[in-house]
Design an enzyme around this catalytic site. Sequence first.
Site, mmCIF file in Angstrom:
data_model
loop_
_atom_site.group_PDB
_atom_site.id
_atom_site.type_symbol
_atom_site.label_atom_id
_atom_site.label_comp_id
_atom_site.label_asym_id
_atom_site.label_seq_id
_atom_site.Cartn_x
_atom_site.Cartn_y
_atom_site.Cartn_z
ATOM 1 N N ASP A 180 0.742 -1.100 0.187
ATOM 2 C CA ASP A 180 0.004 -0.097 0.154
ATOM 3 C C ASP A 180 0.965 1.230 0.085
ATOM 4 O O ASP A 180 1.952 1.216 0.199
ATOM 5 C CB ASP A 180 -0.872 0.116 1.177
ATOM 6 C CG ASP A 180 -1.722 1.164 1.479
ATOM 7 O OD1 ASP A 180 -2.304 1.510 0.657
ATOM 8 O OD2 ASP A 180 -1.428 1.703 2.533
ATOM 9 N N ASP B 221 -0.185 5.236 0.886
ATOM 10 C CA ASP B 221 -0.471 6.001 2.047
ATOM 11 C C ASP B 221 -0.328 5.525 3.508
ATOM 12 O O ASP B 221 -1.028 4.300 3.713
ATOM 13 C CB ASP B 221 -1.767 6.650 2.049
ATOM 14 C CG ASP B 221 -1.844 7.746 1.040
ATOM 15 O OD1 ASP B 221 -1.026 8.502 0.587
ATOM 16 O OD2 ASP B 221 -2.920 7.612 0.107
ATOM 17 N N SER C 194 -2.400 1.328 -4.488
ATOM 18 C CA SER C 194 -2.892 2.187 -3.685
ATOM 19 C C SER C 194 -4.435 2.897 -3.845
ATOM 20 O O SER C 194 -4.915 3.275 -5.223
ATOM 21 C CB SER C 194 -2.035 3.797 -3.861
ATOM 22 O OG SER C 194 -2.518 4.912 -3.159
ATOM 23 N N ALA C 195 -5.155 2.971 -3.068
ATOM 24 C CA ALA C 195 -6.692 3.757 -3.037
ATOM 25 C C ALA C 195 -6.370 5.223 -2.989
ATOM 26 O O ALA C 195 -7.510 5.966 -2.912
ATOM 27 C CB ALA C 195 -7.511 3.194 -2.014
ATOM 28 N N ASP D 7 -1.342 -0.812 5.862
ATOM 29 C CA ASP D 7 -1.770 -0.323 7.109
ATOM 30 C C ASP D 7 -3.418 -0.721 7.629
ATOM 31 O O ASP D 7 -3.550 -0.153 8.774
ATOM 32 C CB ASP D 7 -1.183 1.219 7.364
ATOM 33 C CG ASP D 7 -2.340 1.999 6.414
ATOM 34 O OD1 ASP D 7 -2.890 2.818 6.930
ATOM 35 O OD2 ASP D 7 -1.949 1.736 5.126
#
Length: 312
Positions: A52, A54, A167-168, A240
């Site tokens: 991921d 962020d 990544s979203a 995370d």
Amino acid sequence: MGDTGEGDMKSLLSYMPELGRSSVHIKDPKRVSFLLNKLVSGGVNTLQIIADFDHTVTKQHVNGVRHTSSFCVINQCNGLPPHFSGRDSELLKKYLPIERDPHLTKEEKTPYMIEWYSMTSELLQGFPLDPNEIVEAVKRSNTELRSGFQDLVTALDTANVPLLVFSAGLGDVVDAILKHHGVCNKNIHIISNFLNFKDGLVNGFTDDIVHPFNKNGKAAEHTNYFKEMSNRHNVILMGDNLGDAEMADGVPNTDAVLKIGFLFGDVDRLLPQYLDHFDVVLEDDQTMDIANSLVRLIKETASDSTKSSVSI
């Protein structure tokens, strides 16, 4: 540290002493030992990393202040229309608590995430935005990558191990942040929400929405990445959020997937859930020390022709 499998844990620590840090939590040392053996015996040629962005590639906090997300960086662009920031803040205030609500299941949260990201895509339409403004916004944002991430990227690059940043967030910002910090190596691939430009205007996102609970093979269907990596059946996964634990779902022919979760804040309540989803949970660890040690162990053991595994 989990208190089960004491013998397995001692053996594990003999190969990776870093796993003995007080910030490291392992629920099932035997499983971690098994996965580590698979990763080492497979060597770098069967390895890929999925991370991921962020609060995983970037730090979760800096001196206690939560790190700016890639979507928040876009708010610092000077060319945004006056209504953008206010409406974006309204959406964040409404939907972020839903994303983080521990009492809702992923299935219950997903429709809200689709709604949120669809509205954000609509908000990002109909106005000019110079891509250079994103670059300048990144420079002003004081983004920080996890300590040791540059070392990890270099180690992966020299060993020709691919790194998928899943990544979203906003892919244009993710790409700009990596370039700003000098880690735009050829081994990095990004799957995220990228801006579409039409007739000089922003026109929403280019492909299907990537939100926190579909970061897996489903969200990667518009790419051939997972198919291209079909011979790399060993995965080190890092995230995370609980949804990040599924990022390797869709990778064909997986042999071993070692999942590392970064946890910061509300540890007493969240740790049991994280231990159910991740093999190794790192509490308030703003470094890539564990990932670097794993990659180093795989490379060093694979280069020793007398060893095919760490024999844990």
